[in-house]
Design an enzyme around this catalytic site. Structure first.
Site, short mmCIF file in Angstrom:
data_model
loop_
_atom_site.label_atom_id
_atom_site.label_comp_id
_atom_site.label_asym_id
_atom_site.label_seq_id
_atom_site.Cartn_x
_atom_site.Cartn_y
_atom_site.Cartn_z
N CYS A 1 0.85 -1.15 0.04
CA CYS A 1 -0.10 0.15 -0.20
C CYS A 1 0.92 1.49 -0.09
O CYS A 1 1.26 1.67 -1.09
CB CYS A 1 -0.97 0.12 1.27
SG CYS A 1 -2.38 1.16 0.94
N HIS B 1 -3.76 -5.28 0.16
CA HIS B 1 -3.61 -5.56 1.67
C HIS B 1 -3.49 -7.06 1.81
O HIS B 1 -4.51 -7.58 2.57
CB HIS B 1 -4.34 -4.86 2.57
CG HIS B 1 -4.34 -3.34 2.64
ND1 HIS B 1 -3.36 -2.81 3.55
CD2 HIS B 1 -4.57 -2.43 2.06
CE1 HIS B 1 -3.36 -1.50 3.41
NE2 HIS B 1 -4.17 -1.39 2.40
N GLU C 1 -1.78 -8.80 4.02
CA GLU C 1 -1.57 -8.91 5.34
C GLU C 1 -2.90 -9.31 5.97
O GLU C 1 -3.13 -10.08 7.06
CB GLU C 1 -0.85 -7.96 6.08
CG GLU C 1 -1.79 -6.81 6.42
CD GLU C 1 -2.05 -5.80 5.01
OE1 GLU C 1 -2.72 -4.74 5.53
OE2 GLU C 1 -1.52 -6.05 4.10
#
Length: 259
Positions: A115, A223, A225
């Protein structure tokens, strides 16, 4: 026989002020994904700019994770005048993470940028950013839904088209990946040394690598994660990073043993 030690990875930090303290911090999701998805131990690098000896940091760790953030890279760093649309800023992070990115690439230390991280990677190497991309012609709205529910905010929302034969294609083993989206800035002019790895259907650059890099370098605009435990493509990003970190560590230890 001694148990092999787990590699250490440097993680960028944001500077925040609350409760009458200044904090250097990063969201837990990145740290958990580093541990659970990449199999490494994350260590936060405080954002003190030139006061941080980057060579000492990079001689100690075997990877760098550049996280996302609410803040944006300051436009002066890529030749544009700042406006309220570019805010908020975190100049201390800029002064730390951009040099860290450049030095890690120079030394061949594996790097994963997410990001804000992919935007920092682009600026660090000479590229520019566009802001409020949802206002550009033929672009979709890449901003997250206005909700406090994490699962809704970071739901997988749109496909990205992976470049055949690219680093990302090798990692994903497919030409299309479904991703989440939570950004209003994106790469405008890519840095000369960047290789575009994936695009959204509206042309937004979603992933990049670095041409002829000494080590693993991958930047993604989404994203991974968030869904590293449940989404295979998200996990593959962190697995590939962890594998590169372990390979770098093994090579470094082998060289040290031979000296």
């Amino acid at each position: 026989m001694s148990k092999p030690s787990i590699p250490l990875v440097a993680v960028t930090s944001d500077v925040r002020s609350f409760d009458n303290y200044t904090w250097h911090a990063t969201p837990e999701q990145y740290l958990a994904a580093a541990i659970e998805g990449a199999g490494v131990i994350p260590l936060l690098v405080p954002s003190f700019g030139a006061a941080i000896d980057l060579d000492s940091v990079l001689a100690t760790v075997d990877g760098v994770l550049v996280t996302g953030s609410k803040s944006n890279v300051h436009p002066s760093l890529y030749g544009k005048e700042p406006t309220t649309a570019h805010e908020p800023f975190d100049p201390a992070r800029d002064a730390t993470s951009l040099p860290l990115i450049r030095r890690a690439i120079e030394l061949g230390v594996p790097l994963l940028a997410i990001c804000r991280g992919i935007q920092e990677l682009n600026v660090a190497l000479g590229g520019t950013l566009a802001t409020e991309i949802q206002e550009l012609a033929e672009r979709i709205d890449h901003r997250a839904p206005d909700t406090s529910q994490l699962a809704e905010r970071f739901a997988l929302r749109h496909p990205v088209l992976v470049k055949p034969g690219s680093c990302l294609a090798e990692i994903m083993e497919t030409d299309t990946v479904q991703v989440n989206s939570a950004h209003r800035q994106a790469i405008d002019a890519p840095a000369p040394s960047l290789e575009i790895e994936a695009l959204a259907e509206d042309g937004t650059i979603e992933a990049v690598s670095v041409k002829d890099a000494k080590g693993f370098v991958l930047g993604v605009q989404w994203h991974p994660e968030i869904w590293v435990k449940s989404d295979s493509p998200s996990r593959k990003v962190f697995t590939a990073f962890g594998d590169a970190v372990r390979a770098h560590r093994a090579a470094r230890l082998s060289l040290a043993a031979a000296e």
